[in-house]
Design an enzyme around this catalytic site. Sequence first.
Site, PDB file in Angstrom:
ATOM      1  N   LYS A  82       0.842  -1.198   0.000  1.00  0.00           N
ATOM      2  CA  LYS A  82       0.000   0.000   0.000  1.00  0.00           C
ATOM      3  C   LYS A  82       0.874   1.245   0.000  1.00  0.00           C
ATOM      4  O   LYS A  82       1.859   1.323   0.746  1.00  0.00           O
ATOM      5  CB  LYS A  82      -0.919  -0.029   1.223  1.00  0.00           C
ATOM      6  CG  LYS A  82      -1.963   1.075   1.279  1.00  0.00           C
ATOM      7  CD  LYS A  82      -2.864   0.859   2.496  1.00  0.00           C
ATOM      8  CE  LYS A  82      -3.933   1.928   2.621  1.00  0.00           C
ATOM      9  NZ  LYS A  82      -4.797   1.701   3.809  1.00  0.00           N
ATOM     10  N   SER A 132      -9.517   1.753   2.871  1.00  0.00           N
ATOM     11  CA  SER A 132      -8.613   2.463   1.991  1.00  0.00           C
ATOM     12  C   SER A 132      -7.552   1.587   1.331  1.00  0.00           C
ATOM     13  O   SER A 132      -6.866   2.052   0.419  1.00  0.00           O
ATOM     14  CB  SER A 132      -7.925   3.585   2.777  1.00  0.00           C
ATOM     15  OG  SER A 132      -7.114   3.068   3.811  1.00  0.00           O
ATOM     16  N   SER A 149      -9.927  -0.406   7.090  1.00  0.00           N
ATOM     17  CA  SER A 149      -9.318  -0.209   5.776  1.00  0.00           C
ATOM     18  C   SER A 149      -8.675  -1.439   5.165  1.00  0.00           C
ATOM     19  O   SER A 149      -8.299  -1.421   3.994  1.00  0.00           O
ATOM     20  CB  SER A 149      -8.285   0.922   5.841  1.00  0.00           C
ATOM     21  OG  SER A 149      -8.929   2.155   6.022  1.00  0.00           O
TER      22      SER A 149
END
Length: 480
Positions: A76, A150, A174
């Site tokens: 990420k 996210s 997330s």
Amino acid sequence: MLWAGRSAIEIATAVRNGDVKAATVVEEHLHVISERDSMVEAFRLVREQAVDEAEALQKRRDLAELPLAGVPVAVKDNLEVAGESTRGGSAVTADTPAPEDHVTVARLRAAGAIVIGLTNLPELGLVAFGDSAYGIVRNPWNTSRTAGGSSAGSAAAVAAGMVPIALGNDGMGSLRIPAACCGVLAIKPGTGLVPAPTDDWDRLTENGPLATTTADLSLALSVLAADPALAEAWRGGRRVEPPPRMLRSVWADDDEVWEPQPPPGGPEPFDLRVAYAPQPLPHGLSMDKEFRSAVRGAAETLRVAGHTVVEHGRRLPAWLGPATIATWLVRAGLSADGLDRQRLEPRTRGLARVGRVLGALKLDGVRGRQRWSGYGADQWFGDADVLITPALAAVPPKAERWGERGFLRNALTNIRYAPATGAWNMCGWPAITVPLATHSTALPIGVQLIAPPGGEPHLLGLAAQLQAAHPPLRPPGFSF
């Protein structure tokens, strides 16, 4: 393709045994990314130098001992990867290359993994969507829908078969939200098990892995936590003796028939006290009927596997929701500090503006968080070892440029479809999302399993039993 689509364990075993070169594995995955990512937009950056790094890995003297030897991983884009900029989904952040890896990335590399790319997320990771200045992350099951957020790109990359495991983080869901959207596994460890991100939202955020199999997830978590014992946790949680209590009906008010089969080998038998809550949300928040049914189905599967199963009929306390929302918004305001406000997306500006107002008024959720983590969560949870709830409340919204919209529309949409995860960040308890079924919309359904602190082995063991009875599926068009 011989190795793209294989599990991390299969790849690492083959590389260690000399059956395939790590560079060959990486080249195949880069080819898959080149074919598929235009449909999904999971990656902000694809690292072609990963091939050179794989060739260097092949020369390591300890190759035969590396648990993730040659395994391509995605990271990420809010975690530092040496030599690459860390943009956090924002065009406003600095494009300066990171001088060193975040400790979780360093642990993956030390274990033999090859960082193949950085994945997209919404600006500053503030919402449960996947859109940013770098693209709109689309759900591989239906590209008109969001991949969640996210950790959107990480979940989509795993679901689309572009990597076997990925690294993300979870501040209010997330990891679990995009995993449920995309039909993959993800675990949010309990506080302190895995090194947290640089900006950990005052200990709300934990780093964790995503994968398609529980064995891969356990292996990745063991590397991130520097605890080799966790690699075998999927075979069965710690044996416990549940307290005697009458088994309540798992069918409650639902007439739908669910006929799970006993797990065909794989996970070892063990017994836990498992509670299930098909509708744990406070009054005023609705829950999709098919998601409720999936929770009952998961509970029945685990009953057949030998666990004591009881229904948890209470809803989360009404005061917890406002405290969680206030905590989220105040952290959004703090995350945006120091950045050029005029260049931030309208969504980020709106979230941060409201968060700063709440902070100034001392309506920051701190008292609610203290109350929940102090005794509220334990009291509400009861005497179960693990609790099953829905992971989402509604199917994922459309994949659109939500960042160009304001505070109210983003906040309401987030709260309506993904309100079931944040409570467990507020108290720091571990939780996992497991794909279980397919919705009538042809999107995947994930259930969430939660355990008290230290319960990660229980979560992994139960997830393996659920997967044995409900094998994972690839999204249409992304199979090998």
